[in-house]
Design a protein around this motif. Structure first.
Motif, PDB file in Angstrom:
ATOM      1  N   LEU A 180     -20.198 -35.001 -46.915  1.00  0.00           N
ATOM      2  CA  LEU A 180     -20.756 -35.878 -46.013  1.00  0.00           C
ATOM      3  C   LEU A 180     -20.285 -35.847 -44.780  1.00  0.00           C
ATOM      4  N   SER A 181     -18.924 -35.876 -44.453  1.00  0.00           N
ATOM      5  CA  SER A 181     -18.218 -36.162 -43.391  1.00  0.00           C
ATOM      6  C   SER A 181     -18.351 -34.927 -42.635  1.00  0.00           C
ATOM      7  N   ALA A 182     -18.562 -33.547 -43.175  1.00  0.00           N
ATOM      8  CA  ALA A 182     -18.461 -32.418 -42.302  1.00  0.00           C
ATOM      9  C   ALA A 182     -19.773 -32.058 -42.303  1.00  0.00           C
ATOM     10  N   ASN A 183     -20.950 -32.699 -42.703  1.00  0.00           N
ATOM     11  CA  ASN A 183     -22.323 -32.206 -42.341  1.00  0.00           C
ATOM     12  C   ASN A 183     -23.085 -33.381 -41.711  1.00  0.00           C
ATOM     13  N   GLN A 184     -22.678 -34.274 -40.912  1.00  0.00           N
ATOM     14  CA  GLN A 184     -23.497 -35.326 -40.555  1.00  0.00           C
ATOM     15  C   GLN A 184     -24.851 -35.176 -39.650  1.00  0.00           C
ATOM     16  N   LYS A 185     -24.975 -34.000 -39.329  1.00  0.00           N
ATOM     17  CA  LYS A 185     -26.235 -33.718 -38.642  1.00  0.00           C
ATOM     18  C   LYS A 185     -27.272 -33.023 -39.338  1.00  0.00           C
ATOM     19  N   GLN A 186     -27.164 -32.881 -40.455  1.00  0.00           N
ATOM     20  CA  GLN A 186     -28.017 -32.435 -41.617  1.00  0.00           C
ATOM     21  C   GLN A 186     -28.753 -33.409 -42.332  1.00  0.00           C
ATOM     22  N   PRO A 187     -30.049 -33.577 -42.148  1.00  0.00           N
ATOM     23  CA  PRO A 187     -30.888 -34.467 -43.113  1.00  0.00           C
ATOM     24  C   PRO A 187     -30.357 -34.272 -44.494  1.00  0.00           C
ATOM     25  N   THR A 188     -30.119 -35.132 -45.301  1.00  0.00           N
ATOM     26  CA  THR A 188     -29.432 -35.057 -46.712  1.00  0.00           C
ATOM     27  C   THR A 188     -30.189 -35.898 -47.811  1.00  0.00           C
ATOM     28  N   ILE A 189     -30.303 -34.981 -48.810  1.00  0.00           N
ATOM     29  CA  ILE A 189     -31.065 -35.532 -50.297  1.00  0.00           C
ATOM     30  C   ILE A 189     -30.044 -35.218 -51.446  1.00  0.00           C
ATOM     31  N   VAL A 190     -29.766 -36.479 -51.929  1.00  0.00           N
ATOM     32  CA  VAL A 190     -28.811 -36.671 -52.850  1.00  0.00           C
ATOM     33  C   VAL A 190     -29.835 -36.602 -54.455  1.00  0.00           C
ATOM     34  N   PRO A 228     -25.573 -42.118 -42.339  1.00  0.00           N
ATOM     35  CA  PRO A 228     -27.143 -42.214 -41.930  1.00  0.00           C
ATOM     36  C   PRO A 228     -27.729 -40.987 -42.266  1.00  0.00           C
ATOM     37  N   GLN A 229     -27.059 -39.773 -42.406  1.00  0.00           N
ATOM     38  CA  GLN A 229     -28.067 -38.562 -43.020  1.00  0.00           C
ATOM     39  C   GLN A 229     -28.548 -38.589 -44.111  1.00  0.00           C
ATOM     40  N   VAL A 230     -27.995 -39.490 -45.092  1.00  0.00           N
ATOM     41  CA  VAL A 230     -28.463 -39.525 -46.426  1.00  0.00           C
ATOM     42  C   VAL A 230     -29.589 -40.340 -46.393  1.00  0.00           C
ATOM     43  N   PHE A 231     -30.941 -39.629 -46.672  1.00  0.00           N
ATOM     44  CA  PHE A 231     -32.187 -40.579 -46.362  1.00  0.00           C
ATOM     45  C   PHE A 231     -33.080 -40.384 -47.737  1.00  0.00           C
ATOM     46  N   LEU A 232     -32.614 -39.600 -48.756  1.00  0.00           N
ATOM     47  CA  LEU A 232     -33.383 -39.789 -49.856  1.00  0.00           C
ATOM     48  C   LEU A 232     -32.396 -39.717 -51.123  1.00  0.00           C
ATOM     49  N   TRP A 233     -32.641 -40.323 -52.060  1.00  0.00           N
ATOM     50  CA  TRP A 233     -31.901 -40.399 -53.547  1.00  0.00           C
ATOM     51  C   TRP A 233     -32.722 -40.174 -54.409  1.00  0.00           C
TER      52      TRP A 233
END
Length: 308
Positions: A180-190, A228-233
């Motif tokens: 997560l720290s290395a990819n803070q500008k990419q919208p992320t889904i877990v 905050p890039q994590v928006f879907l789980w």
């Protein structure tokens, strides 16, 4: 829709994308959306084999599907060899790339029931054998990993700790922090077997208890709020179906940041799947009833991407 050029090969009878070509479009034009299908808790072989096979057949007919994700509990009960053999055969019929994560039934239990006919927790060596079996079955180098799909980063977490029914190890948590720290500008889904705390109403005695949310919950909480890039789980584990009022409701929003998409299990007469349609500025979630062969418009949701 502009087609994607992808390399597909077979590992253990399962179609997956080549490492060099994961999910990327080679066209200069942007496709309208990326379509992902989520399978919640297959529990193979389990109940309703005809219905489960129909799900695979239906997904194979959806030409725009780029990937299918199985969010754990692939195995019916204890992750024994016979269950994994059934899972391998079952998913060999899928004509789409498949990515899977470990659920508790895939690794945490001993092979044999106790004298009372109950499951018992496996010892460390047995758990590791089952985690290795999972990797071998699905052609994975590791049980937790990330991939790119267009502008989206997809993170796949697998249960690997015996501390709770749904927990990740300190090593995996450290990996997640780094990722997560290395990819803070990419919208992320877990994608993870277990949901986040408080994203369902307390509709039974298990929901939102320690064994039915991802652990360690406090450390997960702190980590997610700082990224905050994590928006879907996207989760399974609770077997929450569209019949439950909190399957799709305001309570699914975690800390005003992450929408938890709950996926019901496939071990029932009616099987539902969620599809994620990922656009340049939003994600649309739609639910399909495979018994009736219809999309359920009342459960359609749109989630805006975070401002990064």
């Amino acid at each position: 829709m502009v087609g994607l050029i992808k390399t597909v090969f077979i590992v253990s009878g399962i179609s997956i994308l080549s490492i060099a070509g994961y999910f990327y479009s080679v066209s200069a034009a942007e496709i309208n959306s990326h379509h992902l299908v989520v399978l919640g808790d297959p529990h193979l072989p389990g109940k309703n084999p005809e219905g489960k096979n129909l799900v695979i057949k239906t997904i194979n007919t959806w030409k725009d599907v780029e990937v299918v994700v199985a969010v754990g509990d692939i195995c019916e009960d204890r992750g024994i060899v016979e269950e994994y053999d059934v899972a391998k055969n079952f998913f060999s019929r899928l004509e789409k790339p498949l990515f899977s994560v470990v659920g508790n039934h895939d690794f945490i239990y001993a092979d044999n029931l106790n004298t009372k006919g109950k499951r018992e927790r496996a010892v460390t060596e047995t758990r590791q054998v089952k985690l290795d079996r999972f990797k071998d079955t699905f052609g994975l180098k590791n049980i937790y990993y990330s991939k790119m799909l267009g502008k989206y980063r997809l993170i796949f977490l697998s249960l690997d700790s015996p501390d709770y029914l749904a927990a990740i190890s300190p090593k995996q948590l450290d990996w997640l922090q780094s990722e997560l720290s290395a990819n803070q500008k990419q919208p992320t889904i877990v994608f993870c077997h277990a949901p986040l705390q408080g994203t369902l109403r307390d509709y039974n005695s298990k929901v939102n208890t320690a064994n039915y949310i991802l652990q360690p919950a406090e450390k997960i909480h702190t980590l997610l709020l700082s990224h905050p890039q994590v928006f879907l789980w996207v989760s399974g584990h609770t077997h929450t179906s569209p019949k439950e009022e909190s399957f799709s409701s305001a309570v699914n929003l975690y800390q005003k940041q992450i929408t938890n998409i709950h996926n019901t299990d496939m071990n029932r007469e009616t099987i539902w799947t969620n599809s994620l349609f990922l656009y340049s500025d939003k994600a649309v979630i739609r639910t399909y009833n495979h018994k009736k062969g219809v999309w359920l418009n009342e459960f359609e949701r749109t989630v805006k991407l975070p401002l990064l």
